[in-house]
Design a protein around this motif. Structure first.
Motif, PDB file in Angstrom:
ATOM      1  N   THR A 621       0.842  -1.189   0.000  1.00 21.52           N
ATOM      2  CA  THR A 621       0.000   0.000   0.000  1.00 21.52           C
ATOM      3  C   THR A 621       0.879   1.241   0.000  1.00 21.52           C
ATOM      4  O   THR A 621       1.987   1.229   0.535  1.00 21.52           O
ATOM      5  CB  THR A 621      -0.920   0.032   1.239  1.00 21.52           C
ATOM      6  OG1 THR A 621      -0.118  -0.026   2.423  1.00 21.52           O
ATOM      7  CG2 THR A 621      -1.887  -1.139   1.224  1.00 21.52           C
ATOM      8  N   ASN A 755     -11.182   4.112   5.157  1.00 19.46           N
ATOM      9  CA  ASN A 755     -10.099   4.245   4.176  1.00 19.46           C
ATOM     10  C   ASN A 755     -10.269   5.554   3.418  1.00 19.46           C
ATOM     11  O   ASN A 755     -10.568   5.587   2.217  1.00 19.46           O
ATOM     12  CB  ASN A 755     -10.104   3.060   3.204  1.00 19.46           C
ATOM     13  CG  ASN A 755      -9.861   1.752   3.906  1.00 19.46           C
ATOM     14  OD1 ASN A 755      -9.077   1.689   4.844  1.00 19.46           O
ATOM     15  ND2 ASN A 755     -10.535   0.704   3.460  1.00 19.46           N
ATOM     16  N   GLU A 758      -7.606   6.447   0.473  1.00 19.90           N
ATOM     17  CA  GLU A 758      -7.775   5.620  -0.712  1.00 19.90           C
ATOM     18  C   GLU A 758      -9.022   6.015  -1.494  1.00 19.90           C
ATOM     19  O   GLU A 758      -9.008   6.087  -2.724  1.00 19.90           O
ATOM     20  CB  GLU A 758      -7.850   4.144  -0.315  1.00 19.90           C
ATOM     21  CG  GLU A 758      -6.545   3.536   0.188  1.00 19.90           C
ATOM     22  CD  GLU A 758      -6.212   3.939   1.603  1.00 19.90           C
ATOM     23  OE1 GLU A 758      -7.054   4.632   2.224  1.00 19.90           O
ATOM     24  OE2 GLU A 758      -5.125   3.568   2.095  1.00 19.90           O
ATOM     25  N   GLU A 847       4.384   1.045   4.980  1.00 21.53           N
ATOM     26  CA  GLU A 847       3.794   1.422   3.702  1.00 21.53           C
ATOM     27  C   GLU A 847       4.887   1.903   2.744  1.00 21.53           C
ATOM     28  O   GLU A 847       5.999   2.236   3.156  1.00 21.53           O
ATOM     29  CB  GLU A 847       2.750   2.517   3.903  1.00 21.53           C
ATOM     30  CG  GLU A 847       1.546   2.066   4.714  1.00 21.53           C
ATOM     31  CD  GLU A 847       0.537   3.174   4.888  1.00 21.53           C
ATOM     32  OE1 GLU A 847       0.950   4.353   4.912  1.00 21.53           O
ATOM     33  OE2 GLU A 847      -0.672   2.871   4.979  1.00 21.53           O
TER      34      GLU A 847
END
Length: 985
Positions: A621, A755, A758, A847
């Protein structure tokens, strides 16, 4: 053919027909090795100069720290440098600057130069309860009346309050959040015993009739559903608010430049101090402040927190480096070389920092990874040089031994340095779109270059000095002469233990060969020795010193003789066995890792490694949130956590900007714009205007003049719609004509889940694709888009470029410099290490952000340092079994890798204790890099090479060739004599 041309060195190469590529590699290697041999003799001849020059240069450049400056623009570091979002942001600022807004501002859309922001939470109950509401309004009045004095003292001091610094509205009154007006109306109604006005969420209506979006000002909301049931957080448009757990207030300051910037900075500091004092007096409320400088301060605070751990890392690494360079034999022991290696790395870092200061470069916290890049590369080079020194003949002159070390090691060390510079240099090129990555790689490349030069000069001269101590039969630690054995017998036991050595006995006794590969030992003859024996056997032996690029002509080794004197194997003690790690690898680990019954388990372990790496690789991610790179327990982190907890139901306010004139009076255009905004919570002048026309029974499809005239002279003059004047730009036409709408904006808010980032990224891509096909020219913008826009491509492109460049260099160099199979194995090893680090990094919760990519780029060079010499050493051997050559490669190059791993890991441990997200990412990535590189160097490669190419029978003639006669020449250089001997058997 045996005579040499005048002026040549007199060394002889085997006259065998070989392919042109192999001959070219031999010529290049001979030239490079001869050059390094001459350089080693030159350095050994002038050790004082090469030891003192780097120290003096470091001291001179270190004085430039008075020019030390810290980077203040964090956005330019952590956001993609070239992105469409930045272009859109500049266009938005030119059309709708912050100072143009005279009615309302949105804290997560318009971010002026300076501001103060605070999230207020109630530990029990709702922030709208009478007690908490009164306390919050009291805090608002304190902030409004707060003053700062600039300068702090003197006759020119002046007190500045928020009313002087704030952004004024059209009535020259400070713009405040709409939730403050709503709370004042509620308090006024309660104090006068009137009906409390209904507060709706996320869009409410104020007393003046204006609709205001408060979704980013009120958080943790629960609303009244039908029949009095409690609705969940994030109720629909117009739902009444039952309770709220959090409140966000923003105070905007004008950015006028010069003195006002200083005043605004002081006001932000006073703002945080005031909130801290207020929180101490009101423990029932939680206060989480943030200012325009919070991100920069907290990002750079990681460097402050890491100062003491870095010193502890240096101390722990120094202790282990001293131990790794020590031996049981007090004369052969070189403990000071470990400390001097770290001193060389420290001096090179100081020199690089001085150059950066003189060139005006600013510092940022991402530079914390540079010392570890230098440490891994420098330590491996120093341990390789020490290992090569121990394989030289001890009865030689120090100059010859140092020259032999240069000839043996520097070709490999220069090759790994080239790989470092290639990966870092390409990532520092204009192709990199992330400024933090580019600056880090540029600085790291400079530091690695200086470290390489200092390793050739400073550390090599230190090796010369310690060599003279060894030749003078002096103690490696205390530098005093070791007594003779007959005098030691009368000393106490502790003194004999401290002065234990076999140096004099073994150097005075001729050193018989140890059977080369066949017995797992290597003799240490003169490195200038080029044997010319005539063996009569079908499989002639070759040298057993692996070189970086895989050739049979090497130094620091002897050809294993077929006819060895019987007494050669009676010496049960080898000089290097007094080194603990080398003795363990020679006697235990080498035999164990190449055992037939161990190999299947190692292969199984590699399959598990690949499986878990793939599992993590599929879950990678991107980490575009800049708060993930700041110190823990800081204002930025606490504020971000509170915002994610209480304000995650809705996205930030998104500006929908129509930047060209459009036929708003056209019904189809109106339908398209309403369709675009469908599904969003919105503050739209167009929708309000169309409803206004409908309520007045007027058609929404009017001629342009009528549409614009009604908009200007009727709609915008209504008090409840006056704030829309900030959202429309009119352009004059000809004289007597009605102006047209040149540009306008609409505010959109999307419903989100946990999220949030995103979903914002997906929303950005969707609306951008829609803008390409729409007949209305529009763009969308939010300041967070600067970090989201093409972040994954901007972060990963430097890593891809560096990896492809390394593979291309290995493929190109295999044509003329490196043995092809060595290039293939090294390329596969680099890919495997990168794949494992990336996968395990994801499984460990890291990440893909700029800091982790920096570690991945440096991992290319680190894995090449560890595995390159081992592969080249194995590939250089001919004529014996794969297992024997794997053991020799482990002895000679695996031990330096193990020593580097021990010291490197010890240096990483204190960094893991720093309370910072940035250093946590750094620690995890570098730990995985060291672990994966060690696994490949000490386990995977030694096992796989025992049954995979290259073959050990290559380079011999066909089976029917029969016995072959080889002629070799021995040139034996000594400090006192030169002996030339040609022997034919």
């Amino acid at each position: 053919m045996l005579s040499s041309a005048p002026g040549l060195s007199g060394r002889w190469e085997r006259l065998e027909p070989r392919p042109r590529a192999r001959m070219l590699r031999q010529v290049l290697h001979a030239g490079l090795r001869t050059s390094f041999h001459a350089l080693g003799r030159f350095v050994a001849g002038h050790p004082v100069f090469f030891a003192s020059a780097p120290v003096l240069l470091s001291i001179l450049l270190g004085a430039s720290f008075s020019r030390y400056r810290v980077e203040e623009d964090v956005e330019s570091l952590l956001a993609p440098k070239h992105s469409l979002a930045k272009i859109e942001g500049n266009l938005v600022d030119s059309l709708f600057p912050v100072n143009r807004s005279k009615h309302a501002l949105y804290s997560d859309l318009q971010t002026p130069g300076h501001y103060g922001r605070v999230i207020i939470t109630s530990r029990k109950g709702s922030v709208l309860d009478p007690v908490h509401l009164e306390t919050i309004l009291k805090l608002h009045r304190l902030i409004y009346q707060m003053q700062v004095t600039v300068p702090a003292s003197g006759p020119n001091s002046f007190n500045y309050s928020f009313s002087y610094l704030c952004l004024p509205d059209d009535k020259n009154v400070c713009i405040i959040d709409d939730i403050i007006r709503a709370m004042e109306e509620i308090q006024s109604a309660r104090s006068s015993n009137r009906t409390v006005p209904i507060l709706r969420y996320p869009i409410t209506q104020l007393a003046d009739g204006r609709q205001a979006y408060i979704g980013h000002q009120l958080g943790g909301v629960q609303g009244w559903g039908p029949g009095g049931a409690v609705r969940g957080q994030g109720t629909g448009r117009g739902e009444g608010v039952r309770s709220a757990r959090a409140l966000q207030l923003t105070y905007y300051l004008q950015a006028r430049g010069g003195l006002m910037d200083r005043v605004a900075s002081q006001w932000e500091k006073a703002f945080c101090a005031e909130l801290q004092a207020f929180a101490a007096l009101h423990p029932k409320l939680g206060l989480y402040p943030a200012t325009s400088s919070s991100l920069r301060t907290d990002f750079q605070f990681s460097s402050v927190l890491a100062r003491r751990p870095l010193l502890a890392s240096l101390g722990a690494c120094s202790v282990l480096a001293i131990l790794c360079c020590s031996m049981r034999d007090c004369v052969r022991s070189k403990p000071w070389l470990g400390l001097l290696a770290l001193l060389s790395i420290t001096l090179s870092g100081l020199t690089a920092a001085g150059i950066l200061n003189l060139t005006g470069t600013t510092y940022n916290s991402s530079y914390l990874g540079i010392p570890f890049v230098m440490l891994g590369h420098g330590l491996f080079g120093s341990f390789e040089m020490l290992s090569s020194w121990r394989r030289t003949r001890e009865d030689q002159h120090v100059k010859e031994r140092v020259a032999s070390v240069f000839e043996d090691v520097m070709l490999r060390f220069s090759g790994s340095t080239m790989l470092h510079l290639l990966t870092l240099g390409l990532a520092a090129s204009p192709l990199t779109n992330m400024e933090a990555v580019r600056l880090f790689c540029r600085t790291a490349a400079l530091a690695v270059t200086i470290s390489y030069v200092y390793m050739l000069s400073f550390y090599s001269s230190c090796l010369v000095f310690t060599g003279y101590l060894e030749t003078g039969y002096r103690h490696g630690c205390f530098c005093r002469r070791v007594p003779k054995p007959d005098r030691l017998d009368s000393k106490p036991a502790w003194y004999r233990c401290l002065m234990y050595t076999r140096y004099q006995d073994e150097t005075q006794t001729p050193n018989p060969p140890h059977g080369g590969v066949g017995h797992g030992h290597t003799n240490s003859p003169n490195p200038n020795l080029a044997h010319t024996h005539a063996h009569t056997h079908p499989h002639p032996h070759t040298v057993n010193n692996p070189v970086l690029h895989g050739h049979s002509h090497v130094t620091n080794s002897a050809h294993p003789h077929q006819h060895t004197h019987p007494s050669a194997h009676t010496d049960h003690h080898h000089p290097q066995d007094s080194h603990l790690l080398l003795g363990c690898v020679r006697r235990c680990y080498g035999d164990w890792i190449t055992n037939t019954y161990v190999k299947p388990f190692v292969v199984l372990l590699y399959l598990v490694y690949i499986s878990f790496g793939l599992m993590g690789f599929l879950q990678v991610t991107q980490g575009s949130d800049p708060s993930a790179l700041v110190a823990m327990d800081t204002a930025t982190v606490l504020y971000t956590r509170a915002q994610q907890r209480y304000f995650s139901s809705y996205s930030p306010v998104i500006g929908f900007y129509i930047y060209e004139s459009a036929p708003y009076w056209n019904v189809s255009v109106q339908r398209d714009l309403l369709e675009y905004a469908k599904g969003f919570q919105r503050i739209s002048w167009l929708e309000a205007y169309l409803n206004y026309l409908t309520d007045r029974n007027q058609s929404t499809s009017q001629p342009r003049e009528n549409f614009t005239r009604t908009l200007r002279h009727s709609f915008l003059r209504e008090p409840q719609f006056a704030h829309f004047t900030d959202d429309i730009i009119f352009a004059e036409r000809g004289q007597g004509e009605e102006p047209e709408v040149a540009a306008s904006r609409i505010f959109l808010v999307a419903k989100t889940t946990e999220n949030k980032r995103e979903e914002m990224s997906v929303l950005l891509d969707t609306l951008r694709r829609l803008s390409l096909t729409s007949r209305v020219r529009f763009l969308i913008f939010n300041p967070s888009f600067v970090y989201l826009d093409r972040y994954a491509a901007a972060v990963s492109s430097p890593l891809r470029h560096s990896l492809l460049a390394v593979l291309f260099l290995l493929g190109l160099s295999s044509l003329a410099v490196v043995e092809p199979l060595v290039s293939v194995w090294l390329g596969l090893t680099l890919l495997s290490v990168q794949f494992g680090v990336l996968g395990f990094m994801t499984l460990w919760g890291v990440e893909l952000d700029c800091m982790s990519v920096l570690c991945l780029i440096s991992a290319l060079g680190h894995s090449a340092d560890c595995s390159g010499p081992l592969l080249c050493g194995f590939a250089s051997g001919r004529g014996d079994s794969r297992t024997r050559w794997v053991r020799v490669a482990l002895e000679r190059h695996g031990v330096p890798s193990l020593q580097t791993l021990i010291c490197y890991s010890a240096a990483l441990v204190p960094v893991g204790s720093v309370r910072s997200n940035l250093t946590r990412t750094l620690f995890r990535c570098l730990t995985l890099t060291a672990g994966c590189s060690a696994l490949h160097t000490l386990a995977f490669l030694p096992t796989l090479l025992t049954f995979l190419p290259p073959s050990k029978t290559r380079g011999h003639g066909p089976e029917g060739e029969g016995q072959r006669q080889e002629v070799e020449c021995v040139e034996m250089n000594d400090s006192t004599r030169v002996v030339d001997q040609i022997t034919t058997v």
